[in-house]
Write a protein that holds these residues in place. Sequence first.
Motif, PDB file in Angstrom:
ATOM      1  N   ASN A  31       0.878  -1.162   0.000  1.00  0.00           N
ATOM      2  CA  ASN A  31       0.000   0.000   0.000  1.00  0.00           C
ATOM      3  C   ASN A  31       0.918   1.216   0.000  1.00  0.00           C
ATOM      4  O   ASN A  31       2.026   1.153   0.548  1.00  0.00           O
ATOM      5  N   PRO A  32       0.479   2.330  -0.564  1.00  0.00           N
ATOM      6  CA  PRO A  32       1.347   3.510  -0.607  1.00  0.00           C
ATOM      7  C   PRO A  32       1.819   3.965   0.771  1.00  0.00           C
ATOM      8  O   PRO A  32       2.923   4.479   0.911  1.00  0.00           O
ATOM      9  N   GLU A  33       1.005   3.759   1.801  1.00  0.00           N
ATOM     10  CA  GLU A  33       1.354   4.254   3.131  1.00  0.00           C
ATOM     11  C   GLU A  33       2.112   3.247   3.997  1.00  0.00           C
ATOM     12  O   GLU A  33       2.573   3.595   5.090  1.00  0.00           O
ATOM     13  N   THR A  34       2.302   2.034   3.548  1.00  0.00           N
ATOM     14  CA  THR A  34       2.930   1.003   4.381  1.00  0.00           C
ATOM     15  C   THR A  34       4.353   1.372   4.776  1.00  0.00           C
ATOM     16  O   THR A  34       4.726   1.281   5.951  1.00  0.00           O
ATOM     17  N   LEU A  35       5.156   1.776   3.825  1.00  0.00           N
ATOM     18  CA  LEU A  35       6.543   2.141   4.126  1.00  0.00           C
ATOM     19  C   LEU A  35       6.596   3.315   5.096  1.00  0.00           C
ATOM     20  O   LEU A  35       7.399   3.326   6.035  1.00  0.00           O
ATOM     21  N   GLU A  36       5.738   4.289   4.900  1.00  0.00           N
ATOM     22  CA  GLU A  36       5.699   5.441   5.804  1.00  0.00           C
ATOM     23  C   GLU A  36       5.365   5.017   7.230  1.00  0.00           C
ATOM     24  O   GLU A  36       5.957   5.516   8.189  1.00  0.00           O
ATOM     25  N   ARG A  37       4.426   4.102   7.386  1.00  0.00           N
ATOM     26  CA  ARG A  37       4.056   3.623   8.718  1.00  0.00           C
ATOM     27  C   ARG A  37       5.203   2.896   9.396  1.00  0.00           C
ATOM     28  O   ARG A  37       5.464   3.088  10.582  1.00  0.00           O
ATOM     29  N   VAL A  38       5.892   2.063   8.645  1.00  0.00           N
ATOM     30  CA  VAL A  38       7.029   1.330   9.204  1.00  0.00           C
ATOM     31  C   VAL A  38       8.112   2.304   9.665  1.00  0.00           C
ATOM     32  O   VAL A  38       8.633   2.200  10.781  1.00  0.00           O
ATOM     33  N   LEU A  39       8.430   3.277   8.826  1.00  0.00           N
ATOM     34  CA  LEU A  39       9.469   4.251   9.180  1.00  0.00           C
ATOM     35  C   LEU A  39       9.069   5.089  10.392  1.00  0.00           C
ATOM     36  O   LEU A  39       9.899   5.397  11.246  1.00  0.00           O
ATOM     37  N   ARG A  40       7.799   5.428  10.491  1.00  0.00           N
ATOM     38  CA  ARG A  40       7.327   6.206  11.630  1.00  0.00           C
ATOM     39  C   ARG A  40       7.456   5.416  12.933  1.00  0.00           C
ATOM     40  O   ARG A  40       7.893   5.941  13.956  1.00  0.00           O
ATOM     41  N   VAL A  41       7.110   4.139  12.902  1.00  0.00           N
ATOM     42  CA  VAL A  41       7.239   3.298  14.099  1.00  0.00           C
ATOM     43  C   VAL A  41       8.698   3.188  14.515  1.00  0.00           C
ATOM     44  O   VAL A  41       9.028   3.278  15.702  1.00  0.00           O
ATOM     45  N   VAL A  42       9.587   3.016  13.556  1.00  0.00           N
ATOM     46  CA  VAL A  42      11.025   2.929  13.867  1.00  0.00           C
ATOM     47  C   VAL A  42      11.485   4.209  14.559  1.00  0.00           C
ATOM     48  O   VAL A  42      12.160   4.171  15.593  1.00  0.00           O
ATOM     49  N   ARG A  43      11.091   5.334  14.041  1.00  0.00           N
ATOM     50  CA  ARG A  43      11.497   6.625  14.630  1.00  0.00           C
ATOM     51  C   ARG A  43      10.872   6.833  16.007  1.00  0.00           C
ATOM     52  O   ARG A  43      11.558   7.225  16.955  1.00  0.00           O
ATOM     53  N   HIS A  44       9.586   6.551  16.138  1.00  0.00           N
ATOM     54  CA  HIS A  44       8.901   6.764  17.422  1.00  0.00           C
ATOM     55  C   HIS A  44       9.421   5.856  18.523  1.00  0.00           C
ATOM     56  O   HIS A  44       9.352   6.215  19.699  1.00  0.00           O
ATOM     57  N   ARG A  45       9.937   4.708  18.168  1.00  0.00           N
ATOM     58  CA  ARG A  45      10.486   3.774  19.171  1.00  0.00           C
ATOM     59  C   ARG A  45      11.943   4.078  19.497  1.00  0.00           C
ATOM     60  O   ARG A  45      12.566   3.358  20.259  1.00  0.00           O
ATOM     61  N   GLY A  46      12.499   5.126  18.911  1.00  0.00           N
ATOM     62  CA  GLY A  46      13.844   5.558  19.272  1.00  0.00           C
ATOM     63  C   GLY A  46      14.967   4.839  18.557  1.00  0.00           C
ATOM     64  O   GLY A  46      16.081   4.753  19.067  1.00  0.00           O
ATOM     65  N   PHE A  47      14.694   4.335  17.365  1.00  0.00           N
ATOM     66  CA  PHE A  47      15.717   3.644  16.583  1.00  0.00           C
ATOM     67  C   PHE A  47      16.153   4.517  15.416  1.00  0.00           C
ATOM     68  O   PHE A  47      15.364   5.284  14.866  1.00  0.00           O
ATOM     69  N   GLN A  48      17.408   4.389  15.056  1.00  0.00           N
ATOM     70  CA  GLN A  48      17.977   5.123  13.932  1.00  0.00           C
ATOM     71  C   GLN A  48      18.168   4.151  12.779  1.00  0.00           C
ATOM     72  O   GLN A  48      18.693   3.045  12.973  1.00  0.00           O
ATOM     73  N   ILE A  49      17.744   4.534  11.590  1.00  0.00           N
ATOM     74  CA  ILE A  49      17.920   3.674  10.419  1.00  0.00           C
ATOM     75  C   ILE A  49      19.309   3.908   9.837  1.00  0.00           C
ATOM     76  O   ILE A  49      19.651   5.028   9.460  1.00  0.00           O
ATOM     77  N   CYS A  50      20.086   2.842   9.767  1.00  0.00           N
ATOM     78  CA  CYS A  50      21.440   2.915   9.205  1.00  0.00           C
ATOM     79  C   CYS A  50      21.456   2.508   7.738  1.00  0.00           C
ATOM     80  O   CYS A  50      22.265   3.009   6.965  1.00  0.00           O
ATOM     81  N   ALA A  51      20.582   1.571   7.375  1.00  0.00           N
ATOM     82  CA  ALA A  51      20.485   1.110   5.987  1.00  0.00           C
ATOM     83  C   ALA A  51      19.071   0.593   5.755  1.00  0.00           C
ATOM     84  O   ALA A  51      18.422   0.115   6.687  1.00  0.00           O
ATOM     85  N   MET A  52      18.616   0.706   4.501  1.00  0.00           N
ATOM     86  CA  MET A  52      17.269   0.264   4.180  1.00  0.00           C
ATOM     87  C   MET A  52      17.210  -0.209   2.736  1.00  0.00           C
ATOM     88  O   MET A  52      17.838   0.372   1.851  1.00  0.00           O
ATOM     89  N   ASN A  53      16.439  -1.279   2.518  1.00  0.00           N
ATOM     90  CA  ASN A  53      16.206  -1.781   1.170  1.00  0.00           C
ATOM     91  C   ASN A  53      14.755  -2.248   1.101  1.00  0.00           C
ATOM     92  O   ASN A  53      14.283  -2.939   1.997  1.00  0.00           O
ATOM     93  N   MET A  54      14.047  -1.862   0.061  1.00  0.00           N
ATOM     94  CA  MET A  54      12.669  -2.293  -0.134  1.00  0.00           C
ATOM     95  C   MET A  54      12.503  -2.756  -1.568  1.00  0.00           C
ATOM     96  O   MET A  54      13.003  -2.124  -2.495  1.00  0.00           O
ATOM     97  N   GLU A  55      11.807  -3.875  -1.738  1.00  0.00           N
ATOM     98  CA  GLU A  55      11.520  -4.358  -3.074  1.00  0.00           C
ATOM     99  C   GLU A  55      10.151  -5.019  -3.099  1.00  0.00           C
ATOM    100  O   GLU A  55       9.667  -5.515  -2.070  1.00  0.00           O
ATOM    101  N   THR A  56       9.542  -5.015  -4.252  1.00  0.00           N
ATOM    102  CA  THR A  56       8.253  -5.655  -4.436  1.00  0.00           C
ATOM    103  C   THR A  56       8.468  -7.160  -4.529  1.00  0.00           C
ATOM    104  O   THR A  56       9.398  -7.617  -5.194  1.00  0.00           O
ATOM    105  N   ALA A  57       7.614  -7.906  -3.859  1.00  0.00           N
ATOM    106  CA  ALA A  57       7.698  -9.368  -3.920  1.00  0.00           C
ATOM    107  C   ALA A  57       7.268  -9.844  -5.308  1.00  0.00           C
ATOM    108  O   ALA A  57       6.733  -9.074  -6.109  1.00  0.00           O
ATOM    109  N   THR A  58       7.478 -11.109  -5.577  1.00  0.00           N
ATOM    110  CA  THR A  58       7.187 -11.648  -6.902  1.00  0.00           C
ATOM    111  C   THR A  58       5.715 -11.577  -7.264  1.00  0.00           C
ATOM    112  O   THR A  58       5.366 -11.514  -8.435  1.00  0.00           O
ATOM    113  N   ASP A  59       4.827 -11.544  -6.265  1.00  0.00           N
ATOM    114  CA  ASP A  59       3.394 -11.474  -6.568  1.00  0.00           C
ATOM    115  C   ASP A  59       2.888 -10.050  -6.775  1.00  0.00           C
ATOM    116  O   ASP A  59       1.733  -9.845  -7.098  1.00  0.00           O
ATOM    117  N   ALA A  60       3.726  -9.053  -6.573  1.00  0.00           N
ATOM    118  CA  ALA A  60       3.429  -7.628  -6.772  1.00  0.00           C
ATOM    119  C   ALA A  60       2.342  -7.095  -5.842  1.00  0.00           C
ATOM    120  O   ALA A  60       1.938  -5.953  -5.973  1.00  0.00           O
TER     121      ALA A  60
END
Length: 87
Positions: free
Chosen positions: A13-42
């Motif tokens: 969903n368009p907002e899924t990545l944003e939600r994940v990143l927000r939870v990471v930030r709100h829980r006090g974690f810093q993102i050092c590296a990130m990779n996202m890709e669409t699964a084979t079923d799209a």
Amino acid sequence: MMHHQVAVQARFNPETLERVLRVVRHRGFQICAMNMETATDAQNINIELTVASLRPVELLFSQLSKLVDVARVEIQQRTTSSQQIRA
């Protein structure tokens, strides 16, 4: 700071990545590296994060698992080993 590898499988969903990143930030974690890709079923995405924090990674795991679009969360301890080679 402890570094952890976090793998998240979620519905695409368009907002899924944003939600994940927000939870990471709100829980006090810093993102050092990130990779996202669409699964084979799209209809799903795979997100891989390397995060750093002094806080327990279980806090992040429990909050990411609660997100509506998230199907699976996997936490792996990141090993930072250094080797010295002498000649």
